[in-house]
Design an enzyme around this catalytic site. Sequence first.
Site, short mmCIF file in Angstrom:
data_model
loop_
_atom_site.label_atom_id
_atom_site.label_comp_id
_atom_site.label_asym_id
_atom_site.label_seq_id
_atom_site.Cartn_x
_atom_site.Cartn_y
_atom_site.Cartn_z
CE LYS A 41 -3.25 -2.37 3.11
NZ LYS A 41 -2.71 -3.25 4.14
N GLY A 42 2.13 1.08 0.37
CA GLY A 42 3.01 2.23 0.59
C GLY A 42 3.17 3.17 -0.58
CD GLU A 97 7.95 -0.67 -3.27
OE1 GLU A 97 7.22 0.09 -2.60
OE2 GLU A 97 8.29 -1.79 -2.88
CG ASP A 98 6.79 2.25 0.11
OD1 ASP A 98 7.48 1.42 -0.53
OD2 ASP A 98 6.18 1.95 1.16
CG ASP A 101 15.25 -1.35 4.25
OD1 ASP A 101 16.32 -0.76 4.38
OD2 ASP A 101 14.69 -1.94 5.21
CE LYS A 129 14.90 2.32 5.37
NZ LYS A 129 14.27 2.23 6.71
CG PHE A 150 10.85 2.68 10.83
CD1 PHE A 150 10.91 1.45 10.19
CD2 PHE A 150 9.61 3.30 11.00
CE1 PHE A 150 9.75 0.85 9.73
CE2 PHE A 150 8.45 2.69 10.53
CZ PHE A 150 8.52 1.47 9.89
CB VAL A 151 10.99 7.23 6.98
CG1 VAL A 151 12.32 7.93 7.18
CG2 VAL A 151 11.10 6.18 5.87
CG ASP A 157 2.95 0.56 7.52
OD1 ASP A 157 3.75 0.35 6.59
OD2 ASP A 157 2.71 -0.28 8.41
NE ARG A 163 -0.57 1.72 5.08
CZ ARG A 163 0.47 0.94 4.78
NH1 ARG A 163 1.47 1.42 4.06
NH2 ARG A 163 0.54 -0.31 5.20
P1 IMP Z 1 12.89 -4.33 0.91
O1 IMP Z 1 13.53 -3.35 -0.04
O2 IMP Z 1 12.52 -5.62 0.26
O3 IMP Z 1 13.70 -4.51 2.16
O4 IMP Z 1 11.51 -3.82 1.40
C1 IMP Z 1 11.09 -2.56 1.30
C2 IMP Z 1 9.73 -2.48 1.94
O5 IMP Z 1 9.85 -2.49 3.37
C3 IMP Z 1 9.08 -1.18 1.58
O6 IMP Z 1 8.26 -1.31 0.45
C4 IMP Z 1 8.30 -0.84 2.84
O7 IMP Z 1 7.02 -1.42 2.77
C5 IMP Z 1 9.08 -1.48 3.95
N1 IMP Z 1 9.98 -0.50 4.62
C6 IMP Z 1 11.33 -0.44 4.55
N2 IMP Z 1 11.83 0.56 5.28
C7 IMP Z 1 10.76 1.21 5.82
C8 IMP Z 1 10.63 2.37 6.67
O8 IMP Z 1 11.59 3.03 7.09
N3 IMP Z 1 9.35 2.71 7.00
C9 IMP Z 1 8.26 2.03 6.56
N4 IMP Z 1 8.34 0.94 5.77
C10 IMP Z 1 9.58 0.53 5.40
MG MG Z 2 6.40 -0.92 -0.20
#
Ligand code: IMP
Ligand code: MG
Length: 176
Positions: A41-42, A97-98, A101, A129, A150-151, A157, A163
């Site tokens: 949903k992000g 994407e939001d 990470d 990040k 953490f944002v 969320d 959100r």
């Molecule tokens: P990754 O890149 O597979 O580790 O996952 C990224 C997902 O983790 C993002 O789409 C977010 O949903 C969640 N996420 C990662 N860091 C944060 C944060 O700082 N705040 C909120 N959600 C996060």
């Molecule tokens: Mg996401």
Amino acid sequence: MMVEHKVLISEGQIKERIQELGDQISKDYAGKEICMICVLKGGVMFMVDLSKKITVPVTMDFMAVSSYGEEFVSSGIVKIIKDLDEPIQGKHVLIVEDIIDSGRTLHYLINLLKERNPASIKICTLLDKPEQRLVDVEVEYVGFVIPDQFVLGYGLDYCQKYRNLPYIGVIEPDRE
Ligand code: IMP
Ligand code: MG
């Protein structure tokens, strides 16, 4: 009660950056049609606002994924909760994407979508990040590079809440 946080990126800064990204994307895709894919949903707030700044024709589709439990972390397998409504074969796909990470979610998603033979596939993320990256992902458009904190807000969320904040906030590390 609100979790303690401070503003990391203001509403104005987000707006300004989205206009720049929209201009760039419109230029890069001149003469083409973009199939924007939002990762729920992000990515919702970002996709909606970004789409309004794109001047070439766009279609929108939505996908929901979730990571499997910790034991599968190294495999980077994600589960599809909701698949796309339309085929993407021959389309210019832009994944919105939001935040990136570890990169696992997008790495998996992009490989999955590539098998459906889109004409092209690129990623646009509001936040990056890079310090936590475990899997290499090629990202074409990045809104802001942020430190490993953490944002929340603007789609992101914390325990499913916040959100709807119009800015990106960061949780105060000493109060977490
Ligand atoms: P990754 O890149 O597979 O580790 O996952 C990224 C997902 O983790 C993002 O789409 C977010 O949903 C969640 N996420 C990662 N860091 C944060 C944060 O700082 N705040 C909120 N959600 C996060
Ligand atoms: Mg996401």
